[in-house]
Design an enzyme around this catalytic site. Structure first.
Site, PDB file in Angstrom:
ATOM      1  N   ARG A  98       7.059  -6.246  25.997  1.00 31.89           N
ATOM      2  CA  ARG A  98       7.020  -6.592  24.425  1.00 31.89           C
ATOM      3  C   ARG A  98       5.319  -6.536  24.301  1.00 31.89           C
ATOM      4  O   ARG A  98       4.693  -7.032  25.023  1.00 31.89           O
ATOM      5  CB  ARG A  98       7.581  -8.174  24.372  1.00 31.89           C
ATOM      6  CG  ARG A  98       8.967  -8.087  24.517  1.00 31.89           C
ATOM      7  CD  ARG A  98       9.536  -9.590  24.154  1.00 31.89           C
ATOM      8  NE  ARG A  98       9.581  -9.455  22.606  1.00 31.89           N
ATOM      9  CZ  ARG A  98       9.989 -10.723  21.864  1.00 31.89           C
ATOM     10  NH1 ARG A  98      10.300 -11.808  22.738  1.00 31.89           N
ATOM     11  NH2 ARG A  98      10.129 -10.547  20.889  1.00 31.89           N
TER      12      ARG A  98
ATOM     13  N   ASN B 238       2.666 -15.425  15.038  1.00 32.51           N
ATOM     14  CA  ASN B 238       3.906 -16.092  15.671  1.00 32.51           C
ATOM     15  C   ASN B 238       5.208 -15.417  15.028  1.00 32.51           C
ATOM     16  O   ASN B 238       5.181 -14.648  14.321  1.00 32.51           O
ATOM     17  CB  ASN B 238       3.696 -17.466  15.135  1.00 32.51           C
ATOM     18  CG  ASN B 238       4.567 -18.401  16.015  1.00 32.51           C
ATOM     19  OD1 ASN B 238       5.026 -18.021  17.020  1.00 32.51           O
ATOM     20  ND2 ASN B 238       5.430 -19.364  15.359  1.00 32.51           N
ATOM     21  N   LYS B 239       6.300 -16.051  15.349  1.00 29.92           N
ATOM     22  CA  LYS B 239       7.377 -15.479  14.999  1.00 29.92           C
ATOM     23  C   LYS B 239       7.479 -15.168  13.719  1.00 29.92           C
ATOM     24  O   LYS B 239       7.047 -16.005  12.696  1.00 29.92           O
ATOM     25  CB  LYS B 239       8.715 -16.458  15.296  1.00 29.92           C
ATOM     26  CG  LYS B 239      10.216 -16.249  14.888  1.00 29.92           C
ATOM     27  CD  LYS B 239      10.538 -14.921  15.352  1.00 29.92           C
ATOM     28  CE  LYS B 239      10.536 -14.547  16.718  1.00 29.92           C
ATOM     29  NZ  LYS B 239      10.378 -13.023  17.349  1.00 29.92           N
TER      30      LYS B 239
ATOM     31  N   ARG C 289      12.916 -15.322  26.706  1.00 29.44           N
ATOM     32  CA  ARG C 289      11.644 -15.088  25.695  1.00 29.44           C
ATOM     33  C   ARG C 289      10.851 -16.451  25.592  1.00 29.44           C
ATOM     34  O   ARG C 289      10.890 -17.299  26.115  1.00 29.44           O
ATOM     35  CB  ARG C 289      12.625 -14.852  24.396  1.00 29.44           C
ATOM     36  CG  ARG C 289      13.647 -16.119  24.223  1.00 29.44           C
ATOM     37  CD  ARG C 289      14.005 -16.361  22.883  1.00 29.44           C
ATOM     38  NE  ARG C 289      12.845 -16.981  22.228  1.00 29.44           N
ATOM     39  CZ  ARG C 289      12.561 -18.194  22.208  1.00 29.44           C
ATOM     40  NH1 ARG C 289      13.014 -19.070  23.193  1.00 29.44           N
ATOM     41  NH2 ARG C 289      11.328 -18.706  21.568  1.00 29.44           N
ATOM     42  N   GLY C 290       9.914 -16.325  24.335  1.00 33.73           N
ATOM     43  CA  GLY C 290       9.117 -17.246  24.190  1.00 33.73           C
ATOM     44  C   GLY C 290       7.785 -16.548  25.078  1.00 33.73           C
ATOM     45  O   GLY C 290       7.732 -16.371  26.179  1.00 33.73           O
ATOM     46  N   ALA C 291       6.432 -16.755  24.086  1.00 30.76           N
ATOM     47  CA  ALA C 291       5.471 -16.165  24.869  1.00 30.76           C
ATOM     48  C   ALA C 291       4.878 -16.334  26.496  1.00 30.76           C
ATOM     49  O   ALA C 291       4.777 -15.660  27.229  1.00 30.76           O
ATOM     50  CB  ALA C 291       4.149 -16.492  24.081  1.00 30.76           C
TER      51      ALA C 291
ATOM     52  N   ASP D 182       1.910 -16.670  19.489  1.00 31.61           N
ATOM     53  CA  ASP D 182       2.187 -15.428  20.410  1.00 31.61           C
ATOM     54  C   ASP D 182       0.822 -14.847  20.788  1.00 31.61           C
ATOM     55  O   ASP D 182       0.733 -14.337  21.930  1.00 31.61           O
ATOM     56  CB  ASP D 182       3.200 -14.573  20.073  1.00 31.61           C
ATOM     57  CG  ASP D 182       4.578 -14.940  20.080  1.00 31.61           C
ATOM     58  OD1 ASP D 182       5.075 -15.760  19.380  1.00 31.61           O
ATOM     59  OD2 ASP D 182       5.453 -14.499  21.126  1.00 31.61           O
TER      60      ASP D 182
ATOM     61  N   GLN E 250      16.358 -17.991  16.445  1.00 29.95           N
ATOM     62  CA  GLN E 250      15.938 -19.046  17.720  1.00 29.95           C
ATOM     63  C   GLN E 250      16.056 -20.562  17.354  1.00 29.95           C
ATOM     64  O   GLN E 250      16.172 -21.348  18.196  1.00 29.95           O
ATOM     65  CB  GLN E 250      14.739 -18.637  18.144  1.00 29.95           C
ATOM     66  CG  GLN E 250      14.322 -17.167  18.774  1.00 29.95           C
ATOM     67  CD  GLN E 250      14.107 -16.062  17.886  1.00 29.95           C
ATOM     68  OE1 GLN E 250      14.652 -16.088  16.616  1.00 29.95           O
ATOM     69  NE2 GLN E 250      13.626 -14.909  18.286  1.00 29.95           N
TER      70      GLN E 250
HETATM   71  O1  MRU Z   1      10.682 -13.300  19.759  1.00 24.17           O
HETATM   72  P1  MRU Z   1      10.473 -14.740  20.546  1.00 24.17           P
HETATM   73  O2  MRU Z   1      11.786 -15.569  20.593  1.00 24.17           O
HETATM   74  O3  MRU Z   1      10.028 -14.588  21.897  1.00 24.17           O
HETATM   75  O4  MRU Z   1       9.497 -15.390  19.694  1.00 24.17           O
HETATM   76  C1  MRU Z   1       8.913 -16.605  20.166  1.00 24.17           C
HETATM   77  C2  MRU Z   1       7.886 -17.217  19.176  1.00 24.17           C
HETATM   78  O5  MRU Z   1       7.529 -16.781  18.314  1.00 24.17           O
HETATM   79  C3  MRU Z   1       7.328 -18.610  19.703  1.00 24.17           C
HETATM   80  O6  MRU Z   1       7.038 -19.352  18.653  1.00 24.17           O
HETATM   81  C4  MRU Z   1       5.879 -18.421  20.418  1.00 24.17           C
HETATM   82  O7  MRU Z   1       6.499 -17.426  21.585  1.00 24.17           O
HETATM   83  C5  MRU Z   1       5.434 -19.450  20.934  1.00 24.17           C
HETATM   84  S1  MRU Z   1       6.477 -20.484  22.129  1.00 24.17           S
HETATM   85  C6  MRU Z   1       6.253 -21.348  23.093  1.00 24.17           C
END
Ligand code: MRU
Length: 350
Positions: free
Chosen positions: A86, A238-239, A49-51, A228, A187
């Site tokens: 996603r 973002n999250k 996970r993580g963009a 994201d 997270q």
């Molecule tokens: O659903 P996730 O855990 O993939 O969401 C991640 C986030 O929202 C992060 O803040 C985002 O991807 C940037 S992280 C480098």
């Protein structure tokens, strides 16, 4: 696939492996992710996970598939499935589109493997760029509040927001991180704490709703979060929970900074209303599951709304920290992102 190693992704001896992030912090389990359909599932389940990291991992899976004899038709179909795994993080689409244009030059597995390796290497460099610009904003003794996980687990490199913190701490600045637990999938509580323990950076874990209290108490000098997708006008997806943090920071006069690589910017989205927001399973809100087990605390049929991301309007952004420079809210209003996209852009050095 070329040999590569980061905190959450590894390729070695012809295998592409992802660290199963749903098992952290208690278990470090590495899973095969070369096969694109396995990788799609890993991405959907947030095992990886993580963009930025999902873009890199998906690109590497395309390279692995081509290297293992898949036809051009099958590689293209797999790339399309990965691209759709996603919907919000534009890094995934950007990485796959790069792989598809490499395939269009004349289908060659070696070229695809090299392109995936280049995407990974570039992500490492983008992280260092953000850390260099963002580090200038942090003073010795600062309290930094962060949301979700934006470190080495979310990128191929040192991270976005957490990368800024890590590099600044390594340069000798004494920082204290307030870690939002990040409901519903935790997270922050599971992953950011795990990383900060490894790096020896002092932190305090709080529930999301406690952020305004620590802000009011003067314990937070800056908010650094990831992104994201960033729209042309500077609106930031973002999250989920980030928007509430931005509102609270604004109320308390605390600078709020999304930190992101250029691969997160989508000039094709005019503003945040055009960013697709992923909605996830109701059970993620009805209870919780992880390495610690599973529990449901609401009636099994509770009606649930579960957007995985929210959009923070540009007016709440003090400045974006990008690998290309810092873009203030005033610059955003004056079309700062479009200007930064131009090759000859005059980048404000922060
Ligand atoms: O659903 P996730 O855990 O993939 O969401 C991640 C986030 O929202 C992060 O803040 C985002 O991807 C940037 S992280 C480098």
């Amino acid at each position: 696939v070329r040999a590569f190693e980061s905190l959450g992704l590894r390729s070695e001896g012809g295998r592409l492996l992802v660290l199963d992030q749903t098992q952290l912090p208690d278990r470090e389990v590495w899973l095969d992710g070369g096969d694109p359909d396995a990788m799609v599932e890993h991405i959907r389940a947030l095992r990886v996970r993580g963009a930025p990291l999902i873009g890199v991992a998906a690109a590497m899976s395309v390279g692995w598939f081509a290297e293992h004899g898949a036809s051009e038709k099958d590689v293209r179909a797999a790339a399309a499935r990965l691209r759709a795994a996603r919907p919000t993080a534009v890094n995934l689409m950007a990485a796959i589109d790069r792989m598809l244009s490499a395939a269009a030059q004349g289908f060659d597995a070696d070229v695809l493997v090299a392109e995936a390796a280049a995407i990974a290497d570039e992500d490492v460099a983008l992280c260092e760029g953000m850390a260099a610009y963002g580090g200038r904003l942090l003073q010795d003794g600062d309290g930094v509040l962060t949301h979700c996980n934006t470190g080495g687990l979310a990128t191929a490199g040192v991270g976005t927001a957490l990368g800024v913190v890590r590099r600044a701490a390594e340069s000798g600045k004494r920082l204290h991180v307030y870690v939002d637990e990040t409901r519903p999938l935790l997270q922050g509580a599971r992953l950011t704490t795990w990383e900060l323990e490894r790096y020896g950076i002092p932190y305090t874990l709080i529930t999301d709703s406690m952020a305004p209290i620590v802000m009011r108490a003067g314990r937070v000098q800056r908010v650094l979060v990831g992104a994201d997708r960033i729209a042309r006008n500077g609106d930031v997806a973002n999250k989920v929970g980030t928007y509430a943090v931005a509102v609270a920071a604004h109320h308390h006069g605390i600078p709020f900074h999304p930190v992101a690589p250029w691969t997160t910017v989508d000039l094709g989205c005019r503003d945040g209303s055009e960013i697709p927001i992923e909605e996830r399973q109701p059970d993620e809100v009805r209870g919780v599951k992880g390495s610690f087990g599973a529990v449901r605390w609401s009636p099994g049929a509770s009606a649930v709304y579960n957007p995985a991301f929210d959009v923070t309007p540009a007016e709440l952004v003090t400045a974006l920290v990008l690998d290309r420079g810092i873009v203030t809210s005033g610059e955003l209003r004056a079309g700062g992102l479009e200007r930064l996209a131009a090759p000859a852009a005059a980048v404000r050095a922060g």
